[in-house]
Design an enzyme around this catalytic site. Structure first.
Site, PDB file in Angstrom:
ATOM      1  N   ALA A 139       0.859  -1.199   0.000  1.00 13.67           N
ATOM      2  CA  ALA A 139       0.000   0.000   0.000  1.00 13.67           C
ATOM      3  C   ALA A 139       0.887   1.239   0.000  1.00 13.67           C
ATOM      4  O   ALA A 139       2.100   1.152   0.224  1.00 13.67           O
ATOM      5  CB  ALA A 139      -0.902   0.001   1.227  1.00 13.67           C
ATOM      6  N   LYS A 140       0.320   2.357  -0.264  1.00 12.94           N
ATOM      7  CA  LYS A 140       1.035   3.643  -0.155  1.00 12.94           C
ATOM      8  C   LYS A 140      -0.028   4.732  -0.060  1.00 12.94           C
ATOM      9  O   LYS A 140      -1.164   4.549  -0.520  1.00 12.94           O
ATOM     10  CB  LYS A 140       1.900   3.884  -1.394  1.00 12.94           C
ATOM     11  CG  LYS A 140       3.088   4.772  -1.137  1.00 12.94           C
ATOM     12  CD  LYS A 140       4.193   3.981  -0.471  1.00 12.94           C
ATOM     13  CE  LYS A 140       5.465   4.778  -0.341  1.00 12.94           C
ATOM     14  NZ  LYS A 140       6.568   3.949   0.149  1.00 12.94           N
TER      15      LYS A 140
END
Lengths: 432, 111
Positions: free
Chosen positions: A117-118
């Site tokens: 994720a980011k």
């Protein structure tokens, strides 16, 4: 029809194309070589969730400003989503999407049970006060609401975010759960200050992982690190720790380049003394016990090992032919572009790819998460020993896979990552 | 001995760059060769933000800010009641009772 992530990236105007292209090409190369199941390829080419939130925050002058925040969750088949939060004006959905995908591969290769994720907020932190930063961070956390969680999606520091920001996210999140849940939820973020549940050894983790990889490579090649020479690009956290940790092996640092310039000394540069100098002067520029050299001469330095630990796309068609080393150990993210990669292979220079070599950071983040979850606090020695095991295990997997598929180590690393994800999909299948 | 300093990219051009360099404190001193068509997304030498006050001054630390606030509080503590928060407090010549002024038609706050 929904576009695949790689298509979305390549449709962008030239200026927005960047290092992620290299990763996409690597993904395609590895997928073709390992004959990745086309259905699984379809899944991995697209992100799972893309959350965009618009939220208000009160400024010091009493006015309200609206902000846009992102959280992209690429894949969680191996475990909870994991990835940093960055604050800078150029944050957009494409950048976050690319970096989230990268995190999936990185966690898979490191052998830790996390997905990718980011996230981030598109604004310039330098234009805001401490109080405004706190209110923006807290409102962003509130806006993300159930989209993050200690067993679901765990943010971490990235560009312009630090342990203070993580502490605010932690506090805001804990305020939104019941009192009984609070002490069971401090693993909502990693990269916390040690006093607030952070882990020992996080500061040196990436440099330490790089050195463990180099040590293992030397063992494999029957190469003596004592009196071996090495050069480093970047003397920030990763570069300075890698240099300091190689010193006890008797290796000699012969050249360093950072954002202020490059220096060289064939007789050796003391990493500890240089680190003190850099702390005071904010760069290697002017270090008295070495000669100044230019960028080209730095790349031409004769050494056994080169550790690029600065920024992206530094080993290119222009610089790769200059290198006179036996090994490139990538401490930075994406320091070698596609052309540079090809030249290193032609020159028979060994390469420890970034997703293997700089995985120490995310591995120790996993250890922090694990300690919080178990209400434990590990000593530095225990963190180091566990990190060594994880890194060496990943190293061996990449080595064996590269030999099995008769390919380069970077492609081998991607095959290891994709194989572990493919295995889970094959076993679990797709609902319904 | 001085290191060789390469040509430094001007800040205004860099601000057009969609990468992270635009918000890096090292930007004006950075000598790494960069390509405008390949904006930097990750850099181990990135140096982050310094929070600013609304006057544009740097906030050195939360502790210093709190110390300054406490000093101001101490200075004001000689006044009681409404006077403590009145902008005219220091110039005011009206008589004040020892227990503090709690009703005053001359009271004026910052707004």
């Amino acid at each position: 029809m929904e576009l695949a992530i790689a298509d979305k990236i390549t449709q962008k105007p030239a200026i927005k194309r960047n290092v992620y292209e290299n990763v996409t090409q690597q993904f395609n190369k590895a997928s073709d070589l390992m004959d990745l199941d086309p259905d699984i390829r379809k899944i991995l080419a697209t992100t799972t969730n893309e959350i965009i939130v618009h939220f208000p925050a009160i400024m010091d002058n009493g006015r309200i400003e609206m902000f846009t925040g992102y959280r992209v969750q690429h894949n969680n088949v191996l475990g909870p989503y994991k990835g940093g939060l960055r604050y800078h004006p150029a944050v957009d959905i494409d950048e976050v999407r690319a970096l989230a995908t990268w995190m999936t591969w990185k966690c898979a290769i490191a052998g830790i049970p996390f997905g990718g994720a980011k996230g981030g907020i598109a604004f310039d932190p330098s234009k805001h006060s401490f109080g405004e930063m706190e209110r923006i961070t807290r409102r962003f956390t509130y806006a993300l609401n159930g989209n993050i969680g200690p067993e679901y999606d765990i943010p971490a520091p990235d560009v312009n975010t630090n342990s203070q920001i993580m502490a605010w996210i932690l506090d805001t999140y804990l305020s939104s759960v019941t009192p009984q849940e609070r002490n069971r939820s401090i693993h909502i973020v990693t990269g916390k200050p040690i006093a607030s549940g952070g882990s020992q050894g996080r500061d040196k983790a990436t440099g330490q992982g790089t050195v463990f990889c180099i040590e293992q490579w030397a063992k494999d090649k029957n190469f003596d690190l004592n009196n071996a020479t090495y050069m480093i690009q970047g003397f920030g956290n990763v570069g300075s720790w890698a240099a300091k940790l190689l010193k006890p092996f008797g290796s000699k640092l012969v050249a360093v380049e950072d954002h202020t310039g490059a220096i060289s000394n064939p007789e050796g540069i003391d990493p500890d003394k240089l680190a003190i100098y850099v702390k005071e002067r904010k760069g290697v520029h002017g270090y008295p016990a070495a000669e100044p050299v230019d960028h080209e001469s730095f790349f031409k330095t004769k050494a056994d090992i080169f550790i690029p630990a600065a920024l992206e796309n530094q080993i290119t068609a222009e610089t790769a032919p200059l290198l006179n080393v036996k090994l490139v150990a990538e401490g930075a993210n994406g320091p070698t572009d596609i052309e540079g990669d090809g030249i290193l292979q032609e020159k028979n220079i060994d390469l420890l790819p970034d997703i293997l070599c700089n995985g120490g950071g995310v591995i120790v983040s996993y250890f922090e998460w694990l300690q919080n979850k178990r209400s434990e606090s590990w000593e530095l020695e225990e963190v180091d020993e566990r990190l060594r095991k994880k890194v060496i295990n990943a190293y061996k997997k990449v080595k064996n896979t590269s030999q099995e598929f008769n390919t380069d180590w970077r492609t081998g690393a991607y095959i290891v990552a994709l194989s572990s994800i493919q295995e889970v999909y094959r076993t679990r299948g797709i609902f319904p | 001995m001085d290191a060789v300093v390469r040509k430094i990219a001007p800040k205004k051009e860099e601000n057009k760059n969609p990468g992270i360099c635009a918000s890096c404190k090292n930007l004006n001193f950075c000598t790494y060769p960069r390509n405008q068509s390949r904006p930097i997304m990750q850099c181990e030498e990135f140096l982050g933000f310094e929070p600013r006050t609304k006057q544009g001054k740097k906030v050195v630390s939360l502790r210093l800010y709190q110390a300054k606030t406490r000093k101001k509080e101490k200075e004001l503590s000689q006044y009681k009641g409404l006077c403590r928060y009145c902008v005219n407090c220091e110039q005011c010549t009206l008589p004040r009772s020892e227990g503090g002024v709690w009703i005053c038609d001359e009271y004026m706050d910052e707004e």
